[in-house]
Write an enzyme that holds these catalytic residues in place. Sequence first.
Site, PDB file in Angstrom:
ATOM      1  N   CYS A 143       0.837  -1.205   0.000  1.00  0.00           N
ATOM      2  CA  CYS A 143       0.000   0.000   0.000  1.00  0.00           C
ATOM      3  C   CYS A 143       0.882   1.270   0.000  1.00  0.00           C
ATOM      4  O   CYS A 143       1.753   1.393  -0.835  1.00  0.00           O
ATOM      5  CB  CYS A 143      -0.978  -0.051   1.167  1.00  0.00           C
ATOM      6  SG  CYS A 143      -2.195   1.266   1.099  1.00  0.00           S
ATOM      7  N   ASP A 300      -9.435  -5.278  -5.837  1.00  0.00           N
ATOM      8  CA  ASP A 300      -9.020  -4.174  -4.962  1.00  0.00           C
ATOM      9  C   ASP A 300      -9.784  -2.894  -5.308  1.00  0.00           C
ATOM     10  O   ASP A 300      -9.652  -2.366  -6.413  1.00  0.00           O
ATOM     11  CB  ASP A 300      -7.504  -3.948  -5.138  1.00  0.00           C
ATOM     12  CG  ASP A 300      -6.903  -3.077  -4.053  1.00  0.00           C
ATOM     13  OD1 ASP A 300      -7.677  -2.387  -3.368  1.00  0.00           O
ATOM     14  OD2 ASP A 300      -5.675  -3.097  -3.888  1.00  0.00           O
ATOM     15  N   HIS A 329      -7.858  -5.559  -1.266  1.00  0.00           N
ATOM     16  CA  HIS A 329      -6.645  -4.824  -0.898  1.00  0.00           C
ATOM     17  C   HIS A 329      -5.905  -5.479   0.271  1.00  0.00           C
ATOM     18  O   HIS A 329      -4.685  -5.596   0.262  1.00  0.00           O
ATOM     19  CB  HIS A 329      -7.059  -3.402  -0.530  1.00  0.00           C
ATOM     20  CG  HIS A 329      -5.927  -2.452  -0.377  1.00  0.00           C
ATOM     21  ND1 HIS A 329      -5.154  -2.029  -1.427  1.00  0.00           N
ATOM     22  CD2 HIS A 329      -5.434  -1.830   0.721  1.00  0.00           C
ATOM     23  CE1 HIS A 329      -4.237  -1.190  -0.985  1.00  0.00           C
ATOM     24  NE2 HIS A 329      -4.381  -1.053   0.316  1.00  0.00           N
TER      25      HIS A 329
END
Lengths: 355, 143
Positions: A143, A300, A329
């Site tokens: 991320c 995601d 995600h």
Amino acid sequence: MAETQVITDPFTDAANRLKTLTKVMTTKAAIAQTPKELVWTLNKAKLYHYIPILPKEKRHPVPLLLVFALMNRPYILDLRPGHSFVEYMLNKGYDLYLLDWGAPGPEDKNLKFDDYTLEYMPRAVRKLKAISGSKEFSLLGWCIGAILTTIYAALRGDDGLRNLILLTAPLDFSNKQGLTFARWVDERYFDVDKVLAAFGNMPGEMIDYGAKALKPVENYVGNYVKLWDNLDDPRMVESWHAMNTWVTDNVPLAGGAFRQLIVDLYRNDKLMRGELVIRGERVDLSRIRANLLTVIAEGDHITPSCQSEPIMPKVSSSDKELFRVNGGHIGIMAGSGASKHTWPHINGWLALRSK
Amino acid sequence: MGDEPANDGKRFDPMEPWRGVRDVYMDAWAKTMVDMVNTEAYAQASGAMLDSYLTVSAPFREAIEKAMLKTLEQLAMPSRADFVSIAERMTNIEMKLDDLDARLDSIHTLLAKPGFAPRTDPRREQQPTKKTAKVKQAKRGKK
């Protein structure tokens, strides 16, 4: 007697379900249980070294450093015993380190990507090298952690970085129509300076709201309905409890870094356009030469694949792979399918390149 | 009756059909909401709400901050700004310590290298000359 049994059973069931529900909703699960030692600190940042499981001769010589996002706790990588990426990788013979950014205080409101990538990361890497005795290392960023590791790899690629793994990396912000966040933080609607003038750092609760509002029904209703339906399943309850503990443990994002994320990346896509400047150095993605594995989550909604894919042709790595996996995600690394799909693939890829 | 197992071994659940309806409804609701939050109108509305909140709350926040500052001053206590300043200085000190740690590490690495001969301190290793030996003897004699 039998009739009494028939009458009381549903009540006992309901009582048990309520008891479980109360416990799950009001307590924190035992998470991040894998033994580790603190080996370095700087301000709020901490570097942990996980106690290796295998003897040295059976371990991979190249250590692996895990870097997670700035606004969430990194123990998602070590969620619970029996379902932990950290535990899995230790069992596969990796010398594992985790960089925990900690929670920024009011004094950290000016911290930027510049500080994280050129002050904190090089120092943590130095310590890692000193402890492991290895001149080379692998880096896994997830991320926002993937943004940081990408910038680091471009600016300090000659620092011994051999392998770079990017998980659900939000790097390309050119597709404004495909990014809900980009629409929300458009300069016509969102005054980043006003928000930061009020709060200093971006509050964790607001970031959490933003992430959840992308799928409001699933996050605010469906999640709890799912729990209610599965209250009789201890494994499912345990998993939900651990995930809920992580989801509700929010961390603010340092004001300076938040401004860069919104202005430089979401609005101006500077990283992919080669215009991002960190401490006077332009971040040139073609300077990344480390072996690269980019993992994309097909489902995601926070970082769609269009944000991660475009880095592949930009880097100079001769050894690079794009791996797509079903899941969301977070689900690709912490969901029930992670130990069957994502983790073995990462291990398989990294093991060959860690000799 | 109610808890008799069905053919597949599971208990009959009268709520099962309701659950099916609920799930279908929730799926539809979820899709509608995802579409809604993806619109310009939602972005504009949420931005406007946040902006109004910040505008309205700003005078109160400032007033509270000023009052708190005055109170702390009256009580001779440090303010948040003082703590922030100290914390920033602490971080700078930490960085300096980390730099020293890095230097020590590199010294250790050098020392640990095979064949590394540490440079000796000439003052320590110097053998006493006849002159210095005599002086030392004289001093001992006086004592």
